[in-house]
Design an enzyme around this catalytic site. Structure first.
Site, short mmCIF file in Angstrom:
data_model
loop_
_atom_site.label_atom_id
_atom_site.label_comp_id
_atom_site.label_asym_id
_atom_site.label_seq_id
_atom_site.Cartn_x
_atom_site.Cartn_y
_atom_site.Cartn_z
N THR A 186 -0.64 2.22 12.00
CA THR A 186 -1.18 2.38 13.35
C THR A 186 -0.15 2.87 14.37
O THR A 186 -0.47 2.98 15.55
CB THR A 186 -1.77 1.06 13.86
OG1 THR A 186 -0.76 0.04 13.81
CG2 THR A 186 -2.95 0.63 13.00
N TRP A 237 -9.14 1.20 20.88
CA TRP A 237 -8.43 0.37 21.86
C TRP A 237 -8.49 -1.12 21.50
O TRP A 237 -8.92 -1.96 22.30
CB TRP A 237 -9.00 0.61 23.25
CG TRP A 237 -8.83 1.99 23.80
CD1 TRP A 237 -8.59 3.14 23.10
CD2 TRP A 237 -8.93 2.38 25.17
NE1 TRP A 237 -8.53 4.21 23.95
CE2 TRP A 237 -8.74 3.78 25.23
CE3 TRP A 237 -9.20 1.70 26.36
CZ2 TRP A 237 -8.76 4.51 26.43
CZ3 TRP A 237 -9.23 2.41 27.55
CH2 TRP A 237 -9.01 3.80 27.59
N TYR A 250 -1.53 10.80 12.99
CA TYR A 250 -2.30 9.57 12.81
C TYR A 250 -3.78 9.88 12.63
O TYR A 250 -4.41 9.42 11.67
CB TYR A 250 -2.09 8.65 14.02
CG TYR A 250 -3.04 7.47 14.05
CD1 TYR A 250 -2.94 6.44 13.12
CD2 TYR A 250 -4.05 7.39 15.01
CE1 TYR A 250 -3.81 5.36 13.13
CE2 TYR A 250 -4.92 6.31 15.03
CZ TYR A 250 -4.80 5.30 14.10
OH TYR A 250 -5.67 4.24 14.12
N LEU A 256 0.81 -1.22 0.00
CA LEU A 256 0.00 0.00 0.00
C LEU A 256 0.84 1.27 0.00
O LEU A 256 0.31 2.36 -0.21
CB LEU A 256 -0.95 -0.01 1.20
CG LEU A 256 -1.93 -1.18 1.24
CD1 LEU A 256 -2.91 -1.01 2.40
CD2 LEU A 256 -2.68 -1.32 -0.08
#
Length: 279
Positions: free
Chosen positions: A56, A144, A119, A31
């Site tokens: 992430t 989470w 992010y 990607l």
């Protein structure tokens, strides 16, 4: 055929465990290279696409904004446009980090967004691109995430408990720990309903009840039978390169109303993860 972008991450692994999917890792669809996502969809001609891949690394993104944008925004835009062109559903996972974490009320899908760091900004850009593509899409914001796979808070706490009998854990960040297995099951249910004609949109899916990181840590140690004393500390005593939202509570009522899917109980999900880890 369900095509999944992502192969080794927490969510991608759960999707592979729960359904017969074609999961593409970096070697099959890098990607970071523009055009690869669109080419993969054209090559495999799936009936639905789920994007379980993401950049992430919240702190790392502060110094790696170009890569974070390519994976979290540009690649999902490619996927969404390709799916819209083929007339197939596209399901994309986003995050509570699109909000600034103010207040104490659970965030609703139409609340104002104001990400605090790179992010969150790149994930928001991905959301906007998916909506603009014009196809039948789902954006599932979650929070989470934990599982028996990869790196996550549950596994970190267990590792620390091997050598520590006391820990200071942040107590002023409140959210919903969400089992990756439940996210995977939810995406598969939504995909099935969308293939049958359901129209998607933006939805929230976070574990219940809301808890602090410190409270979550205590639950982990209690269920795992680890004798570790947890001391509450404020976020300012645990500085990180990227600022975290203090309020990550998510209102999941819209998902229940439209798709009949209720938010998960994280205590039950935690018990299953500890069983998988043989603890």
């Amino acid at each position: 055929m369900i095509l999944v972008f992502g192969k080794s991450g927490q969510l991608a692994q759960e999707l592979q465990h729960q359904a017969d999917v074609l999961a593409l890792g970096r070697s099959e669809a890098d990607l970071l290279r523009p055009g690869r996502a669109q080419a993969a969809i054209a090559r495999h001609a799936p009936s639905v696409v789920i994007n379980a891949a993401a950049y992430t690394g919240v702190d790392q993104a502060e110094e790696d904004a170009v890569a974070a944008h390519q994976i979290n925004a540009a690649a999902p835009e490619e996927m969404a446009r390709a799916c819209a062109g083929l007339g197939i559903p596209f399901l994309h996972v986003s995050t509570d980090y699109v909000f600034d974490g103010s207040g104490q009320a659970p965030w609703r899908e139409d609340d104002p967004v104001a990400p605090l760091g790179v992010y969150g900004r790149t994930k928001l850009a991905g959301e906007e691109a998916v909506r603009a593509a014009g196809g039948n899409y789902v954006i599932l914001r979650t929070s989470w995430v934990f599982s028996s796979h990869g790196a996550n808070f549950v596994k970190t706490m267990l590792r620390l408990s091997d050598t520590r009998d006391a820990l200071g854990v942040v107590s002023d960040q409140i959210g919903g720990p969400t089992p990756a297995a439940d996210i995977a099951a939810t995406l598969l249910k939504m995909a099935q309903q969308m293939q049958a004609g359901a129209v998607g949109g933006t939805y929230h899916y976070g574990g219940q009840p809301a808890v602090s990181w410190a409270g979550f840590a205590r639950a982990i140690f209690a269920q795992a039978g680890r004798n570790v004393m947890v001391t509450d500390i404020p976020s300012r005593d645990y500085p990180t390169p990227a600022q975290r939202p203090l309020n990550s509570r998510l209102d999941c009522a819209k998902l229940t109303a439209d798709f009949g899917i209720k938010p998960p109980k994280w205590e039950a999900g935690l018990a299953l993860v500890l069983k998988e880890l043989k603890i």
